[in-house]
Design an enzyme around this catalytic site. Structure first.
Site, mmCIF file in Angstrom:
data_model
loop_
_atom_site.group_PDB
_atom_site.id
_atom_site.type_symbol
_atom_site.label_atom_id
_atom_site.label_comp_id
_atom_site.label_asym_id
_atom_site.label_seq_id
_atom_site.Cartn_x
_atom_site.Cartn_y
_atom_site.Cartn_z
ATOM 1 N N ARG A 186 -10.109 17.575 38.376
ATOM 2 C CA ARG A 186 -8.934 18.233 38.366
ATOM 3 C C ARG A 186 -8.015 17.526 37.208
ATOM 4 N NH1 ARG A 186 -6.326 17.905 44.278
ATOM 5 N NH2 ARG A 186 -5.222 19.311 43.395
ATOM 6 N N CYS A 244 -0.328 12.824 42.259
ATOM 7 C CA CYS A 244 -1.672 13.474 42.622
ATOM 8 C C CYS A 244 -1.513 14.907 42.809
ATOM 9 C CB CYS A 244 -2.224 12.715 43.763
ATOM 10 S SG CYS A 244 -0.951 12.855 45.397
#
Length: 292
Positions: A186, A244
């Site tokens: 990611r 995050c």
């Protein structure tokens, strides 16, 4: 500074003491839905087995406010809403809170962070439910009524932990250490299952939270974590922050940094907020600035 971790053996002894901690079960998973639509994610797992006396905590409604593109998927709750949540938990004044989950602390850390943000004494069970069972600790099934507490009706405090805005995160990535707690793919922009754009905040360093844990789901020791973060430039006295996808697992990163003796700020909006703003730049690839 005392460790924010408590082992299963230490917790067992504390629960048998004169002033046992309040147990809070945060069973939540990013990509799973509830077994029954009318119940929160994780609640059915809680009903099957939890630490005796533990109260279930719904991360989505009690540890976050409503999602939006402007604030992200899990914005912080308001101080007033969190005060109501703490009152529901039945916390007595000065009583320690112990959070746990079944995923290496990835969701329980959000509860720990918010409790500390509110100035409440809190720790996290190292290794969570699995460690408790390995220790030989008992579990119970069904719903547990929250204990009756004596929390100040005005609620706990607020603002005891450092917080980053999107602008703060951009600045920290340029002149401090900003850690991206998501999985490497990611960060690199190879996949993005949740948010509008793939990639990372320019200047941020990849530091997946999975590396904070040993194979048994317990945290690596303080020296190991300190060495890991030092390799990323995060040492005591350096300005450090973490983000995050939505500010949940970044709490795990802040927790691991605390175990290592390093203070760090949380960017609650995280990538879900950043990637929703077309004016915010995005870097892709393995390097912080996105260069080849």
């Amino acid at each position: 500074m005392a460790s924010p971790l408590i082992s299963a053996a230490e917790l067992d002894a504390a629960l048998k003491g004169a002033d046992p901690p309040t147990l809070l079960d945060i069973r939540w998973h990013l990509t799973s839905g509830p077994e029954h639509p009318e119940r929160p994610v994780g609640y059915d797992d809680y009903l099957r087995a939890h630490l005796p006396g533990a109260t279930f905590v719904d991360l989505a409604t009690e540890l976050a406010s409503s999602p939006s593109s402007e604030q992200g998927r899990h914005p912080l709750p308001t101080p007033e809403d969190f005060a109501e949540t703490v009152a529901r938990w039945g916390v007595s004044g000065g009583q320690e809170l112990v959070f746990y989950d079944d995923l290496g602390g990835m969701s329980a850390a959000r509860g720990w962070w918010l409790a500390r943000h509110a100035g409440l004494p809190a720790r996290m069970l190292d290794g969570g439910l699995a460690a408790w069972i390995r220790h030989g600790g008992e579990t119970t099934a069904g719903a547990a009524a929250p204990p009756s507490g004596t929390t100040d009706p005005a609620g706990p405090g607020w603002g005891h932990m450092p917080v980053l805005s999107a602008d703060d995160a951009a600045a920290l990535a340029a002149d401090g250490v900003l850690l991206d707690a998501r999985a490497g793919e990611r960060y690199r922009g190879e996949t993005e299952p949740m948010d509008p754009r793939a990639g990372h905040i320019p200047g941020a360093l990849s530091a997946p939270t999975a590396a904070n844990l040993a194979h048994d789901g317990c945290f690596r020791d303080a020296d190991h974590l300190a060495a890991r973060f030092a390799d990323l430039g995060a040492t005591p006295g350096v300005r450090v922050g973490a983000y995050c996808g939505s500010g949940v697992t970044a709490s795990h990163q802040v927790f691991a940094l605390a175990v290592a003796g390093i203070d760090a700020a949380l960017y609650p909006g995280s990538w879900s907020q950043w990637s929703s703003d077309p004016a915010r730049p995005v870097a892709v690839g393995p390097l912080p600035d996105g260069a080849d």
